[in-house]
Design an enzyme around this catalytic site. Structure first.
Site, PDB file in Angstrom:
ATOM      1  N   ASP A   9      16.441   5.644  58.568  1.00 45.07           N
ATOM      2  CA  ASP A   9      16.513   7.110  58.533  1.00 45.07           C
ATOM      3  C   ASP A   9      16.427   7.605  57.095  1.00 45.07           C
ATOM      4  O   ASP A   9      17.281   7.283  56.266  1.00 45.07           O
ATOM      5  CB  ASP A   9      17.851   7.570  59.143  1.00 45.07           C
ATOM      6  CG  ASP A   9      17.960   9.085  59.175  1.00 45.07           C
ATOM      7  OD1 ASP A   9      17.456   9.690  60.128  1.00 45.07           O
ATOM      8  OD2 ASP A   9      18.549   9.666  58.225  1.00 45.07           O
ATOM      9  N   HIS A  38      15.064  19.280  59.414  1.00 48.13           N
ATOM     10  CA  HIS A  38      16.337  18.769  58.903  1.00 48.13           C
ATOM     11  C   HIS A  38      17.509  19.714  59.180  1.00 48.13           C
ATOM     12  O   HIS A  38      18.613  19.292  59.462  1.00 48.13           O
ATOM     13  CB  HIS A  38      16.221  18.530  57.391  1.00 48.13           C
ATOM     14  CG  HIS A  38      17.229  17.571  56.852  1.00 48.13           C
ATOM     15  ND1 HIS A  38      16.959  16.727  55.810  1.00 48.13           N
ATOM     16  CD2 HIS A  38      18.510  17.310  57.198  1.00 48.13           C
ATOM     17  CE1 HIS A  38      18.029  15.994  55.540  1.00 48.13           C
ATOM     18  NE2 HIS A  38      18.987  16.344  56.365  1.00 48.13           N
ATOM     19  N   LYS A  79      12.554  13.735  57.570  1.00 43.55           N
ATOM     20  CA  LYS A  79      12.930  15.109  57.926  1.00 43.55           C
ATOM     21  C   LYS A  79      12.368  16.081  56.891  1.00 43.55           C
ATOM     22  O   LYS A  79      12.360  15.772  55.690  1.00 43.55           O
ATOM     23  CB  LYS A  79      14.456  15.250  57.946  1.00 43.55           C
ATOM     24  CG  LYS A  79      15.188  14.080  58.590  1.00 43.55           C
ATOM     25  CD  LYS A  79      16.688  14.291  58.623  1.00 43.55           C
ATOM     26  CE  LYS A  79      17.414  13.012  58.988  1.00 43.55           C
ATOM     27  NZ  LYS A  79      17.633  12.093  57.859  1.00 43.55           N
ATOM     28  N   TYR A 112      16.305  13.352  50.415  1.00 38.67           N
ATOM     29  CA  TYR A 112      17.047  12.184  49.903  1.00 38.67           C
ATOM     30  C   TYR A 112      16.391  11.577  48.659  1.00 38.67           C
ATOM     31  O   TYR A 112      16.976  10.728  47.992  1.00 38.67           O
ATOM     32  CB  TYR A 112      17.181  11.089  50.965  1.00 38.67           C
ATOM     33  CG  TYR A 112      17.914  11.477  52.237  1.00 38.67           C
ATOM     34  CD1 TYR A 112      18.609  12.675  52.344  1.00 38.67           C
ATOM     35  CD2 TYR A 112      17.909  10.637  53.340  1.00 38.67           C
ATOM     36  CE1 TYR A 112      19.250  13.033  53.513  1.00 38.67           C
ATOM     37  CE2 TYR A 112      18.562  10.985  54.513  1.00 38.67           C
ATOM     38  CZ  TYR A 112      19.219  12.190  54.600  1.00 38.67           C
ATOM     39  OH  TYR A 112      19.859  12.535  55.765  1.00 38.67           O
TER      40      TYR A 112
HETATM   41  N1  LIG Z   1      20.590  15.152  59.390  1.00 39.26           N
HETATM   42  C1  LIG Z   1      21.508  15.410  58.488  1.00 39.26           C
HETATM   43  O1  LIG Z   1      21.736  16.578  58.086  1.00 39.26           O
HETATM   44  C2  LIG Z   1      22.331  14.292  57.956  1.00 39.26           C
HETATM   45  C3  LIG Z   1      23.536  14.554  57.283  1.00 39.26           C
HETATM   46  C4  LIG Z   1      24.290  13.480  56.820  1.00 39.26           C
HETATM   47  C5  LIG Z   1      23.831  12.192  57.003  1.00 39.26           C
HETATM   48  N2  LIG Z   1      22.640  11.946  57.624  1.00 39.26           N
HETATM   49  C6  LIG Z   1      22.116  10.562  57.810  1.00 39.26           C
HETATM   50  O2  LIG Z   1      23.143   9.761  58.380  1.00 39.26           O
HETATM   51  C7  LIG Z   1      23.390   8.645  57.542  1.00 39.26           C
HETATM   52  C8  LIG Z   1      24.833   8.196  57.650  1.00 39.26           C
HETATM   53  O3  LIG Z   1      25.722   9.235  57.309  1.00 39.26           O
HETATM   54  P1  LIG Z   1      26.571   9.239  55.940  1.00 39.26           P
HETATM   55  O4  LIG Z   1      25.828   8.482  54.917  1.00 39.26           O
HETATM   56  O5  LIG Z   1      26.925  10.661  55.701  1.00 39.26           O
HETATM   57  O6  LIG Z   1      27.951   8.544  56.332  1.00 39.26           O
HETATM   58  P2  LIG Z   1      28.463   7.226  57.064  1.00 39.26           P
HETATM   59  O7  LIG Z   1      27.348   6.307  57.393  1.00 39.26           O
HETATM   60  O8  LIG Z   1      29.400   7.640  58.140  1.00 39.26           O
HETATM   61  O9  LIG Z   1      29.380   6.594  55.935  1.00 39.26           O
HETATM   62  C9  LIG Z   1      28.880   6.071  54.734  1.00 39.26           C
HETATM   63  C10 LIG Z   1      30.075   5.689  53.850  1.00 39.26           C
HETATM   64  O10 LIG Z   1      30.871   4.737  54.535  1.00 39.26           O
HETATM   65  C11 LIG Z   1      30.983   3.535  53.775  1.00 39.26           C
HETATM   66  N3  LIG Z   1      30.817   2.405  54.710  1.00 39.26           N
HETATM   67  C12 LIG Z   1      29.679   1.963  55.281  1.00 39.26           C
HETATM   68  N4  LIG Z   1      29.917   0.934  56.120  1.00 39.26           N
HETATM   69  C13 LIG Z   1      31.258   0.704  56.053  1.00 39.26           C
HETATM   70  C14 LIG Z   1      32.106  -0.224  56.688  1.00 39.26           C
HETATM   71  N5  LIG Z   1      31.637  -1.141  57.553  1.00 39.26           N
HETATM   72  N6  LIG Z   1      33.437  -0.160  56.408  1.00 39.26           N
HETATM   73  C15 LIG Z   1      33.907   0.758  55.548  1.00 39.26           C
HETATM   74  N7  LIG Z   1      33.152   1.676  54.914  1.00 39.26           N
HETATM   75  C16 LIG Z   1      31.833   1.647  55.163  1.00 39.26           C
HETATM   76  C17 LIG Z   1      29.891   3.596  52.731  1.00 39.26           C
HETATM   77  O11 LIG Z   1      30.354   3.038  51.526  1.00 39.26           O
HETATM   78  P3  LIG Z   1      29.651   1.723  50.879  1.00 39.26           P
HETATM   79  O12 LIG Z   1      28.281   2.165  50.443  1.00 39.26           O
HETATM   80  O13 LIG Z   1      30.554   1.369  49.766  1.00 39.26           O
HETATM   81  O14 LIG Z   1      29.601   0.689  51.982  1.00 39.26           O
HETATM   82  C18 LIG Z   1      29.679   5.094  52.548  1.00 39.26           C
HETATM   83  O15 LIG Z   1      30.561   5.594  51.568  1.00 39.26           O
HETATM   84  C19 LIG Z   1      22.971   9.147  56.151  1.00 39.26           C
HETATM   85  O16 LIG Z   1      22.810   8.118  55.224  1.00 39.26           O
HETATM   86  C20 LIG Z   1      21.716   9.894  56.510  1.00 39.26           C
HETATM   87  O17 LIG Z   1      20.633   8.973  56.701  1.00 39.26           O
HETATM   88  C21 LIG Z   1      21.893  12.983  58.119  1.00 39.26           C
END
Ligand SMILES: NC(=O)c1ccc[n+]([C@@H]2O[C@H](COP(=O)([O-])OP(=O)(O)OC[C@H]3O[C@@H](n4cnc5c(N)ncnc54)[C@H](OP(=O)(O)O)[C@@H]3O)[C@@H](O)[C@H]2O)c1
Length: 276
Positions: free
Chosen positions: A42, A105, A72, A47
């Site tokens: 994704d 997006h 997106k 980004y």
């Molecule tokens: N459409 C939208 O508007 C939108 C908005 C937000 C996000 N997104 C997409 O969704 C993806 C995921 O969301 P997100 O990045 O906001 O948050 P997330 O995946 O819920 O969390 C990422 C965070 O959690 C930590 N983490 C990852 N795996 C872990 C584990 N097994 N145990 C403990 N901590 C862990 C990571 O740190 P480390 O790097 O230190 O592991 C990072 O700080 C984004 O990267 C993006 O592609 C889309």
């Protein structure tokens, strides 16, 4: 690997989120993720890592046809001409002729939705996107977009993890044959300290993060966790060798709150909070 079917699309149930992954780290993580079995990545123009996502894809040696790539179009580019330009620029950066999924997006109230949805459908018809969908759309916006679209919308990508109740958006998607992609599926890391998730995880030899991802997959979601650590790539992927019981699912559902958003959207324009 499990897949979710939605309006003709077959989408791997787990993908690698790449928000905030940049440069060589991003390319390397995408490559490693594909090597250990991820088949869905994704990204988004905002980004600033599409070039590196494409590099990681090519470095992995995995066939293009076996990987589901989402990008997106950002909220500033939702007028028709901008939308077309932004999509083509994304493909140039990715060095791909088409993406598997192209999303709006973020809604933008200043641009008529008909123009944006028209451009989105045009991208599918022109062969630049195999499937199309939306992100951060409320129930009302989903209904409007579905009416305007001449091609099937396959997903709404929204914030979803055990701390948030997205039942209204989920029901709207279900009504229209759309799937939900859960972003921030481990609540940006906040999942790890939760006692309920830790206890459930202990019973299965799994971590709280794995329980959160498994919970969402059992609820029918596609999850896109992001990590910058290789060991967590494997941890987050290891969610298809156990199942949560009905009682465990209920205990996790009880953590949800209607105002459970944890993503900080300060400064982001045009945010219209999803209805729940
Ligand atoms: N459409 C939208 O508007 C939108 C908005 C937000 C996000 N997104 C997409 O969704 C993806 C995921 O969301 P997100 O990045 O906001 O948050 P997330 O995946 O819920 O969390 C990422 C965070 O959690 C930590 N983490 C990852 N795996 C872990 C584990 N097994 N145990 C403990 N901590 C862990 C990571 O740190 P480390 O790097 O230190 O592991 C990072 O700080 C984004 O990267 C993006 O592609 C889309």
């Amino acid at each position: 690997m499990e897949f979710v079917e939605a309006n003709g699309a077959t989408i791997p149930a787990i993908g690698l989120g790449t928000w905030e992954l940049r440069g060589r780290t991003c390319a390397w993580l995408v490559e490693q993720a594909l090597r250990i079995g991820y088949r869905h990545i994704d990204t988004a123009e905002i980004y600033e890592n599409e070039r590196e996502v494409g590099e990681g894809l090519r470095a992995s040696g995995v066939s293009r046809g076996d990987v589901f790539i989402t990008t997106k179009v950002w909220t500033d580019h939702l007028a028709r001409r901008e939308f077309v330009r932004a999509t083509k620029e994304s493909l140039t950066r990715l060095r791909l002729s088409e993406v598997d999924l192209l999303l709006i997006h973020w809604p933008n109230a200043r641009i008529p939705l008909a123009d944006t949805v028209g451009a989105l459908c045009e991208m599918k018809n022109a062969g630049l996107a195999r499937h199309i969908g939306v992100s951060n759309f409320t129930v009302a916006l989903i209904e409007e977009a579905v009416k305007l679209a001449t091609e099937p919308l396959v997903v709404d990508q929204v914030e979803w993890h055990p701390f948030i109740d997205q039942s209204k958006v989920r029901a709207a998607c279900r009504r229209h044959g759309m799937a939900v992609i859960a972003y921030s599926p481990i609540a940006k890391g906040q999942i790890v300290g939760n006692d309920v998730l830790k206890k459930v995880g202990a019973a299965h030899g799994k971590t709280a993060a794995q329980v959160s991802l498994r919970f969402l997959v059992q609820e029918g979601a596609i999850v896109i966790p992001r990590t910058s650590r290789p060991e967590r790539l494997a941890e987050n992927f290891a969610i298809f060798d156990f199942a949560l019981s009905a009682d465990e699912m209920d205990a996790i559902r009880a953590l949800a709150h209607p105002r459970g958003r944890i993503v900080d959207w300060t400064g982001a324009p045009q945010w219209d909070e999803p209805e729940r």
